[in-house]
Motif scaffolding. Sequence first.
Motif, PDB file in Angstrom:
ATOM      1  N   MET A 132       0.843  -1.190   0.000  1.00  0.00           N
ATOM      2  CA  MET A 132       0.000   0.000   0.000  1.00  0.00           C
ATOM      3  C   MET A 132       0.883   1.246   0.000  1.00  0.00           C
ATOM      4  O   MET A 132       1.800   1.352   0.816  1.00  0.00           O
ATOM      5  CB  MET A 132      -0.900   0.014   1.240  1.00  0.00           C
ATOM      6  N   PRO A 133       0.636   2.207  -0.895  1.00  0.00           N
ATOM      7  CA  PRO A 133       1.448   3.422  -0.906  1.00  0.00           C
ATOM      8  C   PRO A 133       1.393   4.143   0.433  1.00  0.00           C
ATOM      9  O   PRO A 133       0.345   4.209   1.067  1.00  0.00           O
ATOM     10  CB  PRO A 133       0.812   4.262  -2.015  1.00  0.00           C
ATOM     11  N   GLU A 134       2.537   4.670   0.849  1.00  0.00           N
ATOM     12  CA  GLU A 134       2.581   5.430   2.105  1.00  0.00           C
ATOM     13  C   GLU A 134       2.390   6.916   1.802  1.00  0.00           C
ATOM     14  O   GLU A 134       2.304   7.333   0.643  1.00  0.00           O
ATOM     15  CB  GLU A 134       3.882   5.124   2.833  1.00  0.00           C
ATOM     16  N   GLY A 135       2.301   7.711   2.863  1.00  0.00           N
ATOM     17  CA  GLY A 135       1.876   9.095   2.716  1.00  0.00           C
ATOM     18  C   GLY A 135       2.671   9.928   1.740  1.00  0.00           C
ATOM     19  O   GLY A 135       2.101  10.785   1.042  1.00  0.00           O
ATOM     20  N   HIS A 136       3.975   9.696   1.655  1.00  0.00           N
ATOM     21  CA  HIS A 136       4.786  10.522   0.753  1.00  0.00           C
ATOM     22  C   HIS A 136       4.347  10.351  -0.696  1.00  0.00           C
ATOM     23  O   HIS A 136       4.404  11.294  -1.488  1.00  0.00           O
ATOM     24  CB  HIS A 136       6.267  10.170   0.899  1.00  0.00           C
ATOM     25  N   THR A 137       3.891   9.142  -1.069  1.00  0.00           N
ATOM     26  CA  THR A 137       3.437   8.896  -2.438  1.00  0.00           C
ATOM     27  C   THR A 137       2.224   9.743  -2.774  1.00  0.00           C
ATOM     28  O   THR A 137       2.116  10.311  -3.875  1.00  0.00           O
ATOM     29  CB  THR A 137       3.107   7.406  -2.622  1.00  0.00           C
ATOM     30  N   LEU A 138       1.288   9.869  -1.817  1.00  0.00           N
ATOM     31  CA  LEU A 138       0.082  10.666  -2.063  1.00  0.00           C
ATOM     32  C   LEU A 138       0.413  12.148  -2.179  1.00  0.00           C
ATOM     33  O   LEU A 138      -0.141  12.862  -3.028  1.00  0.00           O
ATOM     34  CB  LEU A 138      -0.940  10.424  -0.949  1.00  0.00           C
ATOM     35  N   HIS A 139       1.337  12.625  -1.344  1.00  0.00           N
ATOM     36  CA  HIS A 139       1.736  14.032  -1.437  1.00  0.00           C
ATOM     37  C   HIS A 139       2.434  14.311  -2.762  1.00  0.00           C
ATOM     38  O   HIS A 139       2.247  15.382  -3.359  1.00  0.00           O
ATOM     39  CB  HIS A 139       2.644  14.394  -0.264  1.00  0.00           C
ATOM     40  N   ARG A 140       3.215  13.365  -3.222  1.00  0.00           N
ATOM     41  CA  ARG A 140       3.889  13.537  -4.504  1.00  0.00           C
ATOM     42  C   ARG A 140       2.875  13.561  -5.645  1.00  0.00           C
ATOM     43  O   ARG A 140       2.980  14.375  -6.566  1.00  0.00           O
ATOM     44  CB  ARG A 140       4.902  12.402  -4.688  1.00  0.00           C
ATOM     45  N   LEU A 141       1.867  12.689  -5.575  1.00  0.00           N
ATOM     46  CA  LEU A 141       0.812  12.691  -6.573  1.00  0.00           C
ATOM     47  C   LEU A 141       0.034  14.010  -6.559  1.00  0.00           C
ATOM     48  O   LEU A 141      -0.295  14.562  -7.615  1.00  0.00           O
ATOM     49  CB  LEU A 141      -0.151  11.530  -6.322  1.00  0.00           C
ATOM     50  N   ALA A 142      -0.261  14.506  -5.358  1.00  0.00           N
ATOM     51  CA  ALA A 142      -1.013  15.760  -5.253  1.00  0.00           C
ATOM     52  C   ALA A 142      -0.254  16.905  -5.906  1.00  0.00           C
ATOM     53  O   ALA A 142      -0.841  17.742  -6.604  1.00  0.00           O
ATOM     54  CB  ALA A 142      -1.308  16.077  -3.788  1.00  0.00           C
ATOM     55  N   ARG A 143       1.051  16.949  -5.684  1.00  0.00           N
ATOM     56  CA  ARG A 143       1.856  18.007  -6.304  1.00  0.00           C
ATOM     57  C   ARG A 143       1.836  17.883  -7.829  1.00  0.00           C
ATOM     58  O   ARG A 143       1.742  18.887  -8.544  1.00  0.00           O
ATOM     59  CB  ARG A 143       3.291  17.937  -5.791  1.00  0.00           C
ATOM     60  N   LEU A 144       1.930  16.652  -8.318  1.00  0.00           N
ATOM     61  CA  LEU A 144       1.907  16.424  -9.763  1.00  0.00           C
ATOM     62  C   LEU A 144       0.561  16.834 -10.350  1.00  0.00           C
ATOM     63  O   LEU A 144       0.500  17.545 -11.374  1.00  0.00           O
ATOM     64  CB  LEU A 144       2.175  14.947 -10.051  1.00  0.00           C
ATOM     65  N   HIS A 145      -0.530  16.427  -9.719  1.00  0.00           N
ATOM     66  CA  HIS A 145      -1.857  16.751 -10.229  1.00  0.00           C
ATOM     67  C   HIS A 145      -2.144  18.245 -10.123  1.00  0.00           C
ATOM     68  O   HIS A 145      -2.796  18.823 -11.006  1.00  0.00           O
ATOM     69  CB  HIS A 145      -2.913  15.946  -9.476  1.00  0.00           C
ATOM     70  N   GLN A 146      -1.662  18.870  -9.073  1.00  0.00           N
ATOM     71  CA  GLN A 146      -1.825  20.316  -8.932  1.00  0.00           C
ATOM     72  C   GLN A 146      -1.134  21.032 -10.092  1.00  0.00           C
ATOM     73  O   GLN A 146      -1.691  21.954 -10.703  1.00  0.00           O
ATOM     74  CB  GLN A 146      -1.217  20.764  -7.596  1.00  0.00           C
ATOM     75  N   ARG A 147       0.062  20.589 -10.392  1.00  0.00           N
ATOM     76  CA  ARG A 147       0.851  21.236 -11.453  1.00  0.00           C
ATOM     77  C   ARG A 147       0.232  21.004 -12.828  1.00  0.00           C
ATOM     78  O   ARG A 147       0.220  21.904 -13.674  1.00  0.00           O
ATOM     79  CB  ARG A 147       2.280  20.688 -11.417  1.00  0.00           C
ATOM     80  N   ARG A 148      -0.321  19.822 -13.066  1.00  0.00           N
ATOM     81  CA  ARG A 148      -0.776  19.470 -14.403  1.00  0.00           C
ATOM     82  C   ARG A 148      -2.235  19.812 -14.693  1.00  0.00           C
ATOM     83  O   ARG A 148      -2.603  19.993 -15.849  1.00  0.00           O
ATOM     84  CB  ARG A 148      -0.550  17.979 -14.656  1.00  0.00           C
ATOM     85  N   PHE A 149      -3.066  19.901 -13.658  1.00  0.00           N
ATOM     86  CA  PHE A 149      -4.498  20.042 -13.917  1.00  0.00           C
ATOM     87  C   PHE A 149      -5.144  21.290 -13.322  1.00  0.00           C
ATOM     88  O   PHE A 149      -6.220  21.703 -13.791  1.00  0.00           O
ATOM     89  CB  PHE A 149      -5.243  18.807 -13.406  1.00  0.00           C
ATOM     90  N   ALA A 150      -4.543  21.884 -12.288  1.00  0.00           N
ATOM     91  CA  ALA A 150      -5.213  22.988 -11.595  1.00  0.00           C
ATOM     92  C   ALA A 150      -5.359  24.213 -12.487  1.00  0.00           C
ATOM     93  O   ALA A 150      -4.464  24.561 -13.259  1.00  0.00           O
ATOM     94  CB  ALA A 150      -4.441  23.353 -10.329  1.00  0.00           C
ATOM     95  N   GLY A 151      -6.534  24.851 -12.373  1.00  0.00           N
ATOM     96  CA  GLY A 151      -6.781  26.115 -13.051  1.00  0.00           C
ATOM     97  C   GLY A 151      -7.422  26.006 -14.413  1.00  0.00           C
ATOM     98  O   GLY A 151      -7.617  27.025 -15.081  1.00  0.00           O
ATOM     99  N   ALA A 152      -7.758  24.789 -14.828  1.00  0.00           N
ATOM    100  CA  ALA A 152      -8.355  24.611 -16.154  1.00  0.00           C
ATOM    101  C   ALA A 152      -9.483  23.587 -16.078  1.00  0.00           C
ATOM    102  O   ALA A 152      -9.501  22.726 -15.198  1.00  0.00           O
ATOM    103  CB  ALA A 152      -7.292  24.163 -17.154  1.00  0.00           C
ATOM    104  N   PRO A 153     -10.428  23.670 -17.025  1.00  0.00           N
ATOM    105  CA  PRO A 153     -11.484  22.649 -17.070  1.00  0.00           C
ATOM    106  C   PRO A 153     -10.880  21.271 -17.323  1.00  0.00           C
ATOM    107  O   PRO A 153      -9.895  21.125 -18.055  1.00  0.00           O
ATOM    108  CB  PRO A 153     -12.359  23.089 -18.248  1.00  0.00           C
ATOM    109  N   ALA A 154     -11.472  20.253 -16.721  1.00  0.00           N
ATOM    110  CA  ALA A 154     -10.980  18.884 -16.860  1.00  0.00           C
ATOM    111  C   ALA A 154     -12.050  18.011 -17.497  1.00  0.00           C
ATOM    112  O   ALA A 154     -13.246  18.180 -17.242  1.00  0.00           O
ATOM    113  CB  ALA A 154     -10.586  18.330 -15.496  1.00  0.00           C
ATOM    114  N   ALA A 155     -11.591  17.091 -18.328  1.00  0.00           N
ATOM    115  CA  ALA A 155     -12.490  16.072 -18.872  1.00  0.00           C
ATOM    116  C   ALA A 155     -12.384  14.857 -17.968  1.00  0.00           C
ATOM    117  O   ALA A 155     -11.315  14.271 -17.825  1.00  0.00           O
ATOM    118  CB  ALA A 155     -12.094  15.719 -20.302  1.00  0.00           C
ATOM    119  N   VAL A 156     -13.486  14.499 -17.322  1.00  0.00           N
ATOM    120  CA  VAL A 156     -13.499  13.392 -16.362  1.00  0.00           C
ATOM    121  C   VAL A 156     -14.484  12.334 -16.847  1.00  0.00           C
ATOM    122  O   VAL A 156     -15.630  12.645 -17.180  1.00  0.00           O
ATOM    123  CB  VAL A 156     -13.897  13.873 -14.950  1.00  0.00           C
ATOM    124  N   SER A 157     -14.003  11.085 -16.879  1.00  0.00           N
ATOM    125  CA  SER A 157     -14.863   9.993 -17.326  1.00  0.00           C
ATOM    126  C   SER A 157     -14.520   8.741 -16.537  1.00  0.00           C
ATOM    127  O   SER A 157     -13.546   8.702 -15.793  1.00  0.00           O
ATOM    128  CB  SER A 157     -14.680   9.737 -18.823  1.00  0.00           C
TER     129      SER A 157
END
Length: 263
Positions: free
Chosen positions: A1-26
């Motif tokens: 099971m991923p530990e906490g650092h993995t989730l924080h790293r994912l959050a930073r990546l998703h913040q950088r790549r997706f924040a501030g724009a409309p997203a297509a979610v399916s």
Amino acid sequence: MPEGHTLHRLARLHQRRFAGAPAAVSSPQGRFADAAILNGRVFTRASVWGKHLFHHYDGGPIVHIHLGLYGTFTEAPVPMPLPVGQVRMRLVGTEYGTDLRGPTACDVLDEAQVSAIVARLGPDPLRRDADPAVPWARIAKSGKTIGALLMDQSVIAGVGNVYRSELLFRHHIDPFRLGRDVSEEEFTDAWTDLVALMKVGVRRGKIVVVEPEYDHGAPSYAPNRPRTYVYRRAGEPCRVCSTPILTAVLEGRNVFWCPICQV
């Protein structure tokens, strides 16, 4: 099971790549029915508490994700290829997209529901608002083992089996010692070390716990993994004293320790 650092790293990546724009979610596999609620909304930010990842969208909806044992994100530039396998959620931004497979949880919540999840969790060592006095108050009077307490997400959020075993080794604490028998000085030193180790995990994308003078000899416990002192090294010689590493089941998970270095 991923530990906490993995989730924080994912959050930073998703913040950088997706924040501030409309997203297509399916939901290519059809098991995330609320994807339609999110599709076309602006992805505002990503946040984390322990092992829980939250995607926040304009207008209020929040996607709660817990990867569990098998959950994983895979990233690809736009245009993304056709989904392969059981993709629970596909999130596509202006330049990148990501597919989520196999999570324990992927659902849309409101602020009150997110607050209810967080209220059940202990402090997250990687959050700036983490207060070590909160877990210490529980540990100091607990008749449970410290090895069990460190894995209890209501005590400290984000610690998993690797950090648990390695942190206790680094601070010479037997995992079967009762929480109330751990001194405040020991806890304070371990907490400070845990915060530092998890920050390294976020920065480097992997758990790094072995000091340079011991980072040699027996290979890592698995291909392409950093060396550990004790985790998954049962029967191997301790990197410090050469005593065979022991293992036992504690609260349903294997814990590893050195019977000489951890007294």
